[in-house]
Design an enzyme around this catalytic site. Structure first.
Site, PDB file in Angstrom:
ATOM      1  N   LYS A 127       0.830  -1.411  -0.013  1.00 53.40           N
ATOM      2  CA  LYS A 127       0.140   0.146   0.036  1.00 53.40           C
ATOM      3  C   LYS A 127       0.912   1.359   0.015  1.00 53.40           C
ATOM      4  O   LYS A 127       0.346   2.114  -0.619  1.00 53.40           O
ATOM      5  CB  LYS A 127      -0.773   0.031   1.120  1.00 53.40           C
ATOM      6  CG  LYS A 127      -1.996  -1.004   1.215  1.00 53.40           C
ATOM      7  CD  LYS A 127      -3.220  -0.503   0.486  1.00 53.40           C
ATOM      8  CE  LYS A 127      -4.270  -1.476   0.328  1.00 53.40           C
ATOM      9  NZ  LYS A 127      -5.474  -1.419  -0.758  1.00 53.40           N
ATOM     10  N   LYS A 222      -1.856  -6.402  -9.856  1.00 53.74           N
ATOM     11  CA  LYS A 222      -3.160  -6.943  -9.693  1.00 53.74           C
ATOM     12  C   LYS A 222      -4.382  -5.957 -10.126  1.00 53.74           C
ATOM     13  O   LYS A 222      -4.125  -4.822  -9.980  1.00 53.74           O
ATOM     14  CB  LYS A 222      -3.437  -7.671  -8.428  1.00 53.74           C
ATOM     15  CG  LYS A 222      -3.853  -6.641  -7.352  1.00 53.74           C
ATOM     16  CD  LYS A 222      -4.262  -7.636  -6.038  1.00 53.74           C
ATOM     17  CE  LYS A 222      -4.492  -6.749  -5.005  1.00 53.74           C
ATOM     18  NZ  LYS A 222      -6.220  -6.871  -4.530  1.00 53.74           N
ATOM     19  N   LYS A 225      -9.371  -1.944  -6.855  1.00 48.13           N
ATOM     20  CA  LYS A 225     -10.727  -0.897  -7.063  1.00 48.13           C
ATOM     21  C   LYS A 225     -10.070   0.388  -6.977  1.00 48.13           C
ATOM     22  O   LYS A 225     -10.676   1.315  -7.438  1.00 48.13           O
ATOM     23  CB  LYS A 225     -11.495  -1.079  -5.693  1.00 48.13           C
ATOM     24  CG  LYS A 225     -12.463  -2.429  -5.743  1.00 48.13           C
ATOM     25  CD  LYS A 225     -13.122  -2.158  -4.596  1.00 48.13           C
ATOM     26  CE  LYS A 225     -13.157  -3.678  -3.800  1.00 48.13           C
ATOM     27  NZ  LYS A 225     -12.200  -3.398  -2.675  1.00 48.13           N
TER      28      LYS A 225
HETATM   29  N1  AQP Z   1      -7.182  -8.919  -8.679  1.00 46.61           N
HETATM   30  C1  AQP Z   1      -7.601  -9.568  -7.954  1.00 46.61           C
HETATM   31  N2  AQP Z   1      -7.726 -11.151  -8.394  1.00 46.61           N
HETATM   32  C2  AQP Z   1      -8.187 -11.992  -7.470  1.00 46.61           C
HETATM   33  N3  AQP Z   1      -8.755 -11.634  -6.467  1.00 46.61           N
HETATM   34  C3  AQP Z   1      -8.896 -10.293  -6.132  1.00 46.61           C
HETATM   35  N4  AQP Z   1      -9.202  -9.907  -4.825  1.00 46.61           N
HETATM   36  C4  AQP Z   1      -8.938  -8.511  -4.852  1.00 46.61           C
HETATM   37  N5  AQP Z   1      -8.255  -8.210  -6.015  1.00 46.61           N
HETATM   38  C5  AQP Z   1      -8.248  -9.206  -6.531  1.00 46.61           C
HETATM   39  C6  AQP Z   1      -9.852 -10.512  -3.656  1.00 46.61           C
HETATM   40  O1  AQP Z   1     -11.128  -9.900  -3.421  1.00 46.61           O
HETATM   41  C7  AQP Z   1     -11.270 -10.088  -2.111  1.00 46.61           C
HETATM   42  C8  AQP Z   1     -11.804  -8.761  -1.480  1.00 46.61           C
HETATM   43  O2  AQP Z   1     -10.764  -7.678  -1.546  1.00 46.61           O
HETATM   44  P1  AQP Z   1     -10.725  -6.426  -0.602  1.00 46.61           P
HETATM   45  O3  AQP Z   1     -11.758  -5.412  -1.144  1.00 46.61           O
HETATM   46  O4  AQP Z   1     -11.020  -6.875   0.741  1.00 46.61           O
HETATM   47  O5  AQP Z   1      -9.260  -5.969  -0.683  1.00 46.61           O
HETATM   48  P2  AQP Z   1      -8.030  -5.780  -1.833  1.00 46.61           P
HETATM   49  O6  AQP Z   1      -7.317  -7.332  -2.053  1.00 46.61           O
HETATM   50  O7  AQP Z   1      -7.218  -4.971  -1.460  1.00 46.61           O
HETATM   51  O8  AQP Z   1      -8.992  -5.337  -3.187  1.00 46.61           O
HETATM   52  P3  AQP Z   1      -8.652  -4.309  -4.379  1.00 46.61           P
HETATM   53  O9  AQP Z   1      -9.581  -4.430  -5.257  1.00 46.61           O
HETATM   54  O10 AQP Z   1      -7.279  -4.290  -4.633  1.00 46.61           O
HETATM   55  O11 AQP Z   1      -9.204  -2.980  -3.440  1.00 46.61           O
HETATM   56  P4  AQP Z   1      -8.035  -1.933  -3.075  1.00 46.61           P
HETATM   57  O12 AQP Z   1      -7.855  -1.259  -4.362  1.00 46.61           O
HETATM   58  O13 AQP Z   1      -8.992  -1.024  -2.140  1.00 46.61           O
HETATM   59  O14 AQP Z   1      -6.987  -2.294  -2.174  1.00 46.61           O
HETATM   60  C9  AQP Z   1     -10.149 -10.636  -1.262  1.00 46.61           C
HETATM   61  O15 AQP Z   1     -10.514 -11.872  -1.188  1.00 46.61           O
HETATM   62  C10 AQP Z   1      -9.024 -10.336  -2.426  1.00 46.61           C
HETATM   63  O16 AQP Z   1      -8.002 -11.693  -2.345  1.00 46.61           O
END
Ligand code: AQP
Length: 358
Positions: A127, A222, A225
């Site tokens: 992050k 990856k 969001k």
């Molecule tokens: N790119 C991805 N491919 C597969 N799985 C993914 N997950 C997130 N991105 C991918 C899985 O989605 C679940 C929820 O994720 P989260 O919102 O709790 O946090 P994150 O992993 O930080 O997701 P983002 O989309 O990348 O959000 P931001 O941008 O806010 O950090 C989890 O099970 C995660 O593994």
């Protein structure tokens, strides 16, 4: 008071917990990697298995966002979960901050959690965009690292432990968080007696395996969001036209033909991964690359577009309907989810408070 087992016991029904941050509308990675499995668990797990899905809004503020945006994202996350098919009568869906006991348990766990362990975890480093070997002994890092971002795995452990989760479905990148939750439970149980249940990683055995979906614009990172480029991700609520445009502009390469090679051809491999994750025949990306070896990137993109549009069919319509139908239905689901989650958390907190002497 009822004494509950301190281990994920075969006698107690399974409790499956998972969460998503309300940091934006869920994307294809969230869906393929997590949310789709949440829906499938409703059909594959016996009725007595408790399914608990949380919209983890306290985690979302580890990277601050404007309050109005957070409020909107929380609502949208709830609508998105319902739109993909989470049944609020089968699963408990709730906002984490509606159950203050999550934060209370976090504090209690913090008192026996190790800073050394936390400092080795990778999420705060990714992050902050610093290398995996970084430590907060580096002053420039220490000044940017907020306590909440550093200690959020303790809150994540509390999320899991407070509901006595026996299983947590996670992708590969999240496994260290379950190990940390087990460590927190072990430390607590060692200090106060065997009250917390040690969770296990839930290995999902469905047709489509859990995958890491990569960004369309930078397929070595990856899909996320919070990435600033909207066309780097496909939202589960995108229209077929938006999906087509985003996939059409996805970064690929100029190597002729198809092959699955995540190192040298990350863009093409990501598209093959996506295609495979929606493939009715369950073909893996290598098989698809073989079968479509003569396709051009443009032709592959057309196939991927069709499969994603079909795979997300109906989600957008249900989502829009939920958000435009007025507040009553979402309010009622939110209130019922909060009630069930508070009840579940309180069962553990009574044991914990008594054990600690509070
Ligand atoms: N790119 C991805 N491919 C597969 N799985 C993914 N997950 C997130 N991105 C991918 C899985 O989605 C679940 C929820 O994720 P989260 O919102 O709790 O946090 P994150 O992993 O930080 O997701 P983002 O989309 O990348 O959000 P931001 O941008 O806010 O950090 C989890 O099970 C995660 O593994």
């Amino acid at each position: 008071m009822q004494k509950l087992a301190g281990k994920a016991s075969a006698v107690r029904p399974r409790v499956i917990f998972s969460g998503i941050q309300p940091t934006g509308v869920p994307h294809l990675g969230n869906y393929i990697g997590a949310l789709r499995q949440w829906v499938q668990l409703q059909h594959h797990e016996p009725r007595e298995t408790k399914l608990i899905y949380s919209i983890v809004d306290l985690h979302a503020i580890t990277m601050p966002q404007p309050p109005d945006q957070l409020r909107r994202c929380k609502r949208e996350a709830l609508a998105a979960l319902l739109a993909i098919g989470i049944d609020p009568d089968r699963a408990t869906i709730f906002h984490q901050s509606s159950v203050p006991a999550h934060s209370e348990l976090m504090w209690i766990l913090s008192c026996t959690a190790s800073v050394g362990y936390l400092s080795r975890m990778t999420q705060w480093k990714s992050k902050l965009n610093v290398s995996e070997g970084s430590t907060f002994a580096d002053r420039t890092i220490a000044s940017r690292l907020k306590l909440g971002l550093f200690s959020y795995p303790v809150l994540q452990a509390a999320d899991i432990l407070i509901h006595r989760a026996t299983h947590v479905p996670v992708g590969h990148d999240q496994q260290q968080h379950i190990e940390f939750a087990r460590e927190c439970a072990t430390n607590f149980n060692h200090a106060y007696g065997s009250h917390l249940v040690l969770p296990d990683v839930l290995i999902l055995d469905f047709k489509a395996p859990v995958r890491r979906v990569m960004s369309l614009t930078d397929p070595t990172s990856k899909m996320s969001k919070s990435h600033k480029l909207e066309r780097s991700r496909i939202l589960i609520t995108d229209s077929p036209r938006e999906i087509k445009a985003k996939i059409r502009s996805a970064l690929t390469d100029s190597i002729p033909g198809m092959s699955y090679d995540t190192v040298n051809r990350p863009g093409i491999s990501n598209l093959l991964d996506i295609l495979s994750s929606f493939d009715a025949g369950g073909r893996n990306p290598e098989q698809l690359a073989g079968e479509y070896r003569d396709l051009s990137p443009k032709q592959l993109k057309e196939l991927v577009t069709d499969s994603v549009v079909a795979g997300l069919d109906g989600i957008r319509e249900r989502y829009i309907e939920l958000l435009t139908a007025g507040d009553a239905r979402l309010d009622q689901i939110e209130a019922e989810g909060t009630r069930k989650a508070r009840e579940s958390a309180e069962e553990t907190m009574q044991l914990v408070r008594t054990a600690v002497g509070l």
